[in-house]
Scaffold this active site. Sequence first.
Site, PDB file in Angstrom:
ATOM      1  N   GLY A 183       0.816  -1.199   0.045  1.00 23.45           N
ATOM      2  CA  GLY A 183      -0.098  -0.168   0.065  1.00 23.45           C
ATOM      3  C   GLY A 183       0.975   1.154   0.254  1.00 23.45           C
ATOM      4  O   GLY A 183       1.864   1.522  -0.361  1.00 23.45           O
ATOM      5  N   GLU A 213      10.072   1.982  -4.007  1.00 21.66           N
ATOM      6  CA  GLU A 213       9.290   2.025  -5.155  1.00 21.66           C
ATOM      7  C   GLU A 213       8.738   3.358  -4.984  1.00 21.66           C
ATOM      8  O   GLU A 213       9.299   4.444  -6.080  1.00 21.66           O
ATOM      9  CB  GLU A 213       7.927   0.917  -4.904  1.00 21.66           C
ATOM     10  CG  GLU A 213       7.141   0.575  -6.646  1.00 21.66           C
ATOM     11  CD  GLU A 213       6.330   0.110  -6.317  1.00 21.66           C
ATOM     12  OE1 GLU A 213       5.345   0.227  -7.162  1.00 21.66           O
ATOM     13  OE2 GLU A 213       5.779   0.135  -4.938  1.00 21.66           O
ATOM     14  N   ASP A 311       5.055  -8.096 -10.998  1.00 22.00           N
ATOM     15  CA  ASP A 311       3.537  -6.907  -9.834  1.00 22.00           C
ATOM     16  C   ASP A 311       2.709  -7.763 -10.476  1.00 22.00           C
ATOM     17  O   ASP A 311       1.857  -8.310  -9.513  1.00 22.00           O
ATOM     18  CB  ASP A 311       4.401  -5.704 -10.195  1.00 22.00           C
ATOM     19  CG  ASP A 311       3.959  -4.601  -8.902  1.00 22.00           C
ATOM     20  OD1 ASP A 311       3.979  -5.379  -8.051  1.00 22.00           O
ATOM     21  OD2 ASP A 311       4.062  -3.465  -9.269  1.00 22.00           O
TER      22      ASP A 311
END
Length: 376
Positions: A183, A213, A311
Amino acid sequence: MTTENAPLTVDVIRSLPKVVLHDHLDGGLRPATILELAADVGHQLPAGDAESLGAWFAESADSGSLVRYLETFDHTIAVMQTRDALARVAREAVLDLARDGVVYAEQRWAPEQHLQRGLTLQETVDAVQSGIEQGVAEAAAEGRTIRVGQLVTAMRHADRWQEIAELAVANRANGVVGFDIAGAEDGFPPSRHAEIWRYLADQNFPVTIHAGEAAGPASIAEAVHLGQASRIGHGVRIVEDITFDPEFPHSTEGEPGTAALGLLAHWVRDHQIPLELCPSSNVQTGAATSVADHPITRLKELDFAVTLNTDNRLMSRTTMTQEMALLVEHAGWTIDDLADVTMTAAWSAFVHHDERRALVDDVILPGYQEVQGAQL
């Protein structure tokens, strides 16, 4: 990186054994399945046929808008709220991966997001495990071997980390191989609930953490040092702690280029902490400018423990074959490079050492050695 091997075709790449450690269950649904499940629960979708819906997901992920990107998960999660739906999605994910040549996979997902229609946390885990087992059995009937584990994930912005960590540990004999937090990375660091990392360490339970990220090296440092993560989900921004010679890895004269590592980059490389890199997804989210310039190639040149992943297969319209093919086409990768990241991933899997060795010795090495030109 070796250069003597012949160019690789997509068919050859598809035949190679693959390992994927970073693949989201709610990011890999078949568009046709979403349509059917949405009809069952009366959920409104932005498109009415599989082709258009698949295009909508990809275009939304490519839009550059975080709002639109996150909206895609509103739809997938909405149709994954029953036992049957969770089992079906898990079963189909296993089959899709196996048909792409994946021999080991870890499916990560957040049970707390699948309680809207009355399921308990334990019931969601049981449903997903049932689907995984069905998929493995059906893949075997097709002559394909695949092993799949669950990575149970807590949402960073919520306050159920301890509860979800305990759920993961309680199901280590029920297919759950590790714990993750995902998240919104920026603003929700591992220190938000520091006590769970001690709990997981006391339980000898594997941890991977999304880091590096949306946030920079400080996020990776906290994941490694406080979270005691065995792997880093993405980790692409570790390059911000590395100063590269403009001509790295080779100058125009053919001499080796240079790269100066910072202390964190040294730590990650020295300890060979695996990075779960996802080129197509990273380009979509702005963590990389292109596959050709994605840091995965430079990090591999510097001997970081690099793994290649998908992903979200739906949002990126990708597969492991596609990710490999893109690196071959745009970054000059060879079969030896593909074998290297595959074996790194296998040795980084959240299973015991003897199981990793069997995966490498009995499945991956023979699979690559069958392909002419593999120098292993």
